[in-house]
Enzyme design. Structure first.
Site, PDB file in Angstrom:
ATOM      1  CG  HIS A  42      25.168   1.197  28.730  1.00  0.00           C
ATOM      2  ND1 HIS A  42      24.145   1.838  29.393  1.00  0.00           N
ATOM      3  CD2 HIS A  42      24.980   1.464  27.408  1.00  0.00           C
ATOM      4  CE1 HIS A  42      23.364   2.435  28.521  1.00  0.00           C
ATOM      5  NE2 HIS A  42      23.837   2.237  27.315  1.00  0.00           N
ATOM      6  CD  GLU A 101      27.766   3.279  24.707  1.00  0.00           C
ATOM      7  OE1 GLU A 101      26.935   4.055  24.173  1.00  0.00           O
ATOM      8  OE2 GLU A 101      27.518   2.080  24.948  1.00  0.00           O
ATOM      9  CG  HIS A 102      25.348   6.838  28.077  1.00  0.00           C
ATOM     10  ND1 HIS A 102      24.162   7.502  27.854  1.00  0.00           N
ATOM     11  CD2 HIS A 102      25.136   5.566  27.654  1.00  0.00           C
ATOM     12  CE1 HIS A 102      23.270   6.677  27.333  1.00  0.00           C
ATOM     13  NE2 HIS A 102      23.835   5.489  27.211  1.00  0.00           N
ATOM     14  CD  GLU A 121      20.366   3.289  26.605  1.00  0.00           C
ATOM     15  OE1 GLU A 121      20.830   2.294  26.010  1.00  0.00           O
ATOM     16  OE2 GLU A 121      21.049   4.287  26.915  1.00  0.00           O
TER      17      GLU A 121
END
Length: 450
Positions: free
Chosen positions: A66, A69-70, A146
């Site tokens: 993840h 992905e950022h 997040e």
């Protein structure tokens, strides 16, 4: 006298599984390309799916899929830091990205005459991403925030993490997609630089183009932008460990003072959709609809919400779209004055009664008609169509499996649904969780503590 239902049923049954024309080819470097051709609007969606997700992370590095992905939006030599989304927006489009247990995906939606631009950009960052300490460190703070917003500040999300961790003793599905907070906090630039080239390669990806696109044009553009990227010989079969058979029921109680409405969730280990053998998953999909689809017509809704008024909400859920074994779940939110123990007992009794009495044929016919109608309406969403194929192909299915799925669902019988319930709803393969606020401290204990 008009009979709308009699008219709609044969019409729905006659509609093919997908209205889009499908073209599929593979480049010499291993990139699979799928074109879902639909010229009803001058819009195209590009989705690029990598066959890597949170379940493929190195041990102790949860959240790296993840996090990367950022970082994919940090730019390349050709397209600088933060430029990617700005260019898409400047051309009237939108973009996004997402990480799951089994895949990481990137999506852009633009006017069809901008397809060459977004293909060039996406291909460029497949292997051309530039990462430095100055770029990655602030993004780690973004990821941690997040997690704070979506998980730490949400008792239900924390509860879900604990239930999933209890469900899987050995398989990496036990690990949250966003990662455990203490491990995410320790991720470094080197972790990203190690993970990126190992998994981001054309022979570990699927490109799905949906909408107003000509297959020959897509092939030419793919040859121009993606084909020059060499395959990575290090990419191999996914190295997943097996989950041992679950032989004992597991229970947990999660208490949090922020919980306003307590509830009970039970999940069972269940088979996923397998290539060439989707019948078990189809039966479980229909079981979830029969037990908990519509509150007004489902077995759990009718019995627990309306007949006995034991619950304000009761449902069932299942998604077979995963590479390895998934779960089938039941949930009940008790009515005021009903304890969690009473709600759980009522849930169990209702499921047991259903297994004995079987499926109402009229209810099953109605569910099948509703599913067919929803599948027809879904053809108008080119982004959703691209996602259907991307998720399926990165979860072990073939194009033939994805195309056949609506018909496999329609062929499920009531007997198969009950058999699926008998096979899967085994308490020895379950995790039962209670979410509740802490019990009030007894008066005597309060006096002592003061």
């Amino acid at each position: 006298m008009l009979r709308p239902l009699a008219f709609v049923l044969p019409l729905a049954a006659a509609v093919p599984a997908t209205a889009a024309e499908i073209t599929n080819f593979t480049l010499d470097n291993g990139l699979q390309v799928v074109v879902l051709e639909d010229h009803r609007a001058p819009v195209v969606v590009q989705t690029l799916w990598y066959k890597v997700g949170s379940a493929d992370e190195p041990r102790g590095k949860s959240g790296i899929a993840h996090y990367l992905e950022h970082l994919m939006f940090k730019g390349t030599e050709k397209f600088g830091n933060g430029v990617f989304s700005d260019v898409v927006a400047a051309n009237g489009g939108t973009d996004n990205a997402f990480t799951s247990q089994d895949y990481t995906g990137y999506i852009q939606r633009v006017a069809s005459d901008r397809l060459d631009l977004i293909m060039e950009m996406e291909a460029d960052r497949m292997t051309g991403l530039i990462l430095t300490e100055e770029l990655v460190a602030p993004e780690l703070d973004v990821v941690l925030e997040e997690r704070n917003q979506r998980t730490e500040n949400n008792p239900g999300a924390l509860f879900g993490e604990q239930r999933t961790a209890a469900q899987y003793l050995n398989h990496p599905y036990a690990i949250p997609i966003i990662g455990w907070k203490h491990e995410v906090s320790a991720l470094t630039l080197d972790d990203a630089l190690d993970f990126y080239p190992l998994h981001y390669a054309p022979n570990n990806a699927v490109l799905v183009i949906s909408g107003d696109a000509d297959p020959d044009e897509v092939r030419a553009l793919a040859e121009e932008f993606y084909a020059p990227i060499p395959a990575n010989p290090a990419v191999g079969e996914r190295d997943r460990v097996d989950e041992p058979p679950q032989t004992a029921a597991r229970r947990l109680t999660f208490e949090d003072p922020r919980v306003a409405q307590p509830y009970v969730v039970r999940t069972y280990l269940a088979p996923e959709r397998d290539a060439g053998a989707q019948e078990d998953a189809a039966a479980l999909t229909m079981l979830a609809e029969v037990l908990g689809g519509s509150a007004a017509t489902s077995v759990l809704g009718q019995k627990l919400q309306f007949e006995t008024q034991t619950a304000v909400y009761a449902s069932a859920f299942y998604s077979g779209q995963s590479l390895d074994d998934t779960t089938f779940g039941l949930i009940i939110v008790p009515s005021e004055g009903v304890s969690l123990a009473e709600a759980e007992d009522a849930l169990d009794a209702t499921v047991a009664e259903f297994i004995e009495t079987g499926v109402d044929p009229e209810q099953l016919d109605r569910i099948k008609l509703q599913l067919r109608a929803s599948q027809i309406y879904a053809e108008d969403n080119i982004g959703g169509l691209a996602r259907r194929y991307g998720e399926g192909l990165t979860s072990g299915l073939t194009i033939a499996d994805i195309e056949a799925w609506p018909d496999v669902l329609q062929a499920v019988t009531g007997e198969q649904i009950v058999e699926a319930a008998r096979n899967v709803l085994d308490r020895k393969q379950s995790v039962t969780g209670w979410l509740k606020a802490p019990d009030a401290m007894p008066a005597a204990a309060e006096e002592v503590s003061q």
